[in-house]
Design an enzyme around this catalytic site. Structure first.
Site, PDB file in Angstrom:
ATOM      1  N   ASP A  49     -10.870  57.291 -25.084  1.00 15.60           N
ATOM      2  CA  ASP A  49     -11.760  58.440 -24.054  1.00 15.60           C
ATOM      3  C   ASP A  49     -13.062  57.856 -23.925  1.00 15.60           C
ATOM      4  OD1 ASP A  49     -12.780  59.350 -26.580  1.00 15.60           O
ATOM      5  OD2 ASP A  49     -13.004  61.627 -25.596  1.00 15.60           O
ATOM      6  N   ASP A  88      -5.641  59.560 -25.222  1.00 18.63           N
ATOM      7  CA  ASP A  88      -6.671  60.995 -26.116  1.00 18.63           C
ATOM      8  C   ASP A  88      -6.867  62.051 -25.111  1.00 18.63           C
ATOM      9  OD1 ASP A  88      -7.907  60.464 -28.132  1.00 18.63           O
ATOM     10  OD2 ASP A  88      -9.943  59.602 -27.303  1.00 18.63           O
ATOM     11  N   LYS A 118      -3.317  62.401 -28.371  1.00 20.69           N
ATOM     12  CA  LYS A 118      -4.365  62.160 -29.494  1.00 20.69           C
ATOM     13  C   LYS A 118      -5.259  63.312 -29.226  1.00 20.69           C
ATOM     14  CE  LYS A 118      -7.635  58.837 -30.458  1.00 20.69           C
ATOM     15  NZ  LYS A 118      -8.622  59.574 -30.854  1.00 20.69           N
ATOM     16  N   GLU A 120      -9.128  65.373 -31.614  1.00 17.37           N
ATOM     17  CA  GLU A 120      -9.866  64.850 -32.171  1.00 17.37           C
ATOM     18  C   GLU A 120     -10.058  66.277 -33.239  1.00 17.37           C
ATOM     19  OE1 GLU A 120     -13.788  64.029 -31.021  1.00 17.37           O
ATOM     20  OE2 GLU A 120     -12.931  61.827 -30.256  1.00 17.37           O
ATOM     21  N   GLU A 187     -11.859  58.060 -38.516  1.00 22.51           N
ATOM     22  CA  GLU A 187     -12.842  57.369 -38.011  1.00 22.51           C
ATOM     23  C   GLU A 187     -13.895  56.724 -38.925  1.00 22.51           C
ATOM     24  OE1 GLU A 187     -13.885  57.704 -33.549  1.00 22.51           O
ATOM     25  OE2 GLU A 187     -15.254  55.974 -33.907  1.00 22.51           O
TER      26      GLU A 187
HETATM   27  O1  KIV Z   1     -11.566  57.028 -27.627  1.00 24.38           O
HETATM   28  C1  KIV Z   1     -11.347  56.220 -28.550  1.00 24.38           C
HETATM   29  O2  KIV Z   1     -10.876  54.555 -28.357  1.00 24.38           O
HETATM   30  C2  KIV Z   1     -10.719  55.853 -29.563  1.00 24.38           C
HETATM   31  C3  KIV Z   1     -10.700  54.911 -30.820  1.00 24.38           C
HETATM   32  C4  KIV Z   1     -12.084  54.990 -31.403  1.00 24.38           C
HETATM   33  C5  KIV Z   1     -10.167  55.757 -31.576  1.00 24.38           C
HETATM   34  O3  KIV Z   1     -10.455  57.942 -29.976  1.00 24.38           O
END
Ligand code: KIV
Length: 273
Positions: A49, A88, A118, A120, A187
């Site tokens: 994202d 994401d 993915k 968070e 991260e």
């Molecule tokens: O959104 C993104 O690019 C990420 C990476 C930095 C891991 O979550």
């Protein structure tokens, strides 16, 4: 007649088996053309994202809509044939409940053809990670600095600088691994903490600004190419693509101004590049 075997995509379970083995290579990708270039060299491509900031000039990732993730996700899946594609889940599309997360993650998987999503969050997302994994959705977790929580964290800061903060982050890592995540992004974690977490859990850790103690690394492609205007300090630039683009455009502008356009001898037939 020769028949070429189709290229098989790397799967989430294959990434999970790479714990402690050869380092896992990954980059973000947002378009078909850069995905195609990166595909032979990476294990997975993340449609992050971060595209809100990198591609669309947003201040942070909070305003990224699900439809935008799906649109870029489709482009990356079309561009790459070998790497696992992870998309994401944007802010607001999964935090409310496991069923909200399932509804939106299933949409992402159906409409993009990606192999995993993915999200968070650590311990607070464990129930959701378990719910998704049990229902056919491979989940990559993301802990430490989680940019969607920027307003709570108070800025883009290294996490785990002091020992008294380690226990919570270690608990997050254990919670997402126990819940069934196939890997976890760490991260901006201080190196000793990244090393401890990597030793403590059985799934691969993918670092971004979290040192070589991790099982692999991810970087934002535009950052390592020298194409971003603001780059985190830990990022090594592997190219100067921004200045290459600028000098190409400058030469083009000079040619057009001197009226050196292609003439009628040129056709629209494609040439290989
Ligand atoms: O959104 C993104 O690019 C990420 C990476 C930095 C891991 O979550």
């Amino acid at each position: 007649m020769s028949v070429q075997a189709p290229v098989r995509r790397i799967t989430a379970p294959e990434i999970a088996t790479r714990k402690g083995g050869e380092a896992i290579v990954s980059l973000t990708a947002y378009h078909a053309h850069t995905a195609a270039i990166a595909d032979p060299y990476v294990d997975f491509l993340l449609v992050g994202d971060s595209l809100g900031m990198v591609m669309h000039g947003m201040e942070n990732t909070l305003g990224v809509p699900l439809d935008l993730m799906i649109m870029h996700g489709r482009a990356v899946v079309r561009g790459a044939s070998r790497a696992l594609i992870v998309v994401d889940m944007p802010f607001g599309s999964y935090e409310e409940s496991p069923s909200q997360a399932f509804r939106n993650a299933a949409r992402v998987m159906k409409e993009t053809g990606c192999g995993a999503i993915k999200l968070e969050g650590g311990a607070r997302m464990a129930e959701t990670i378990n719910y998704l994994s049990e229902r056919g959705i491979p989940v990559m977790a993301h802990i430490g600095l989680t940019p969607q929580s920027i307003n709570v964290l108070g800025g883009f800061k290294t996490q785990g600088r002091t020992k008294d903060t380690w226990a919570l982050i270690e608990a997050d890592a254990k919670a997402v691994a126990d819940a069934g995540a196939f890997s976890v992004v760490l991260e901006a974690l201080a190196e000793p903490l990244a090393a401890r977490v990597t030793k403590q859990i059985e799934i691969p850790t993918i670092g971004i600004g979290a040192s070589s103690a991790c099982d692999g690394q991810i970087l934002v492609m535009e950052d390592m190419l020298g194409l971003s205007s603001r780059v985190p300090k830990f990022v090594k630039e592997f190219g100067a693509v921004g200045s290459a683009i600028e000098s190409a455009i400058k030469s083009y502008a000079e040619e057009v101004k001197s009226r050196e356009f292609p003439g009628p001898e040129h056709t629209y037939a494609m040439k290989d590049t």
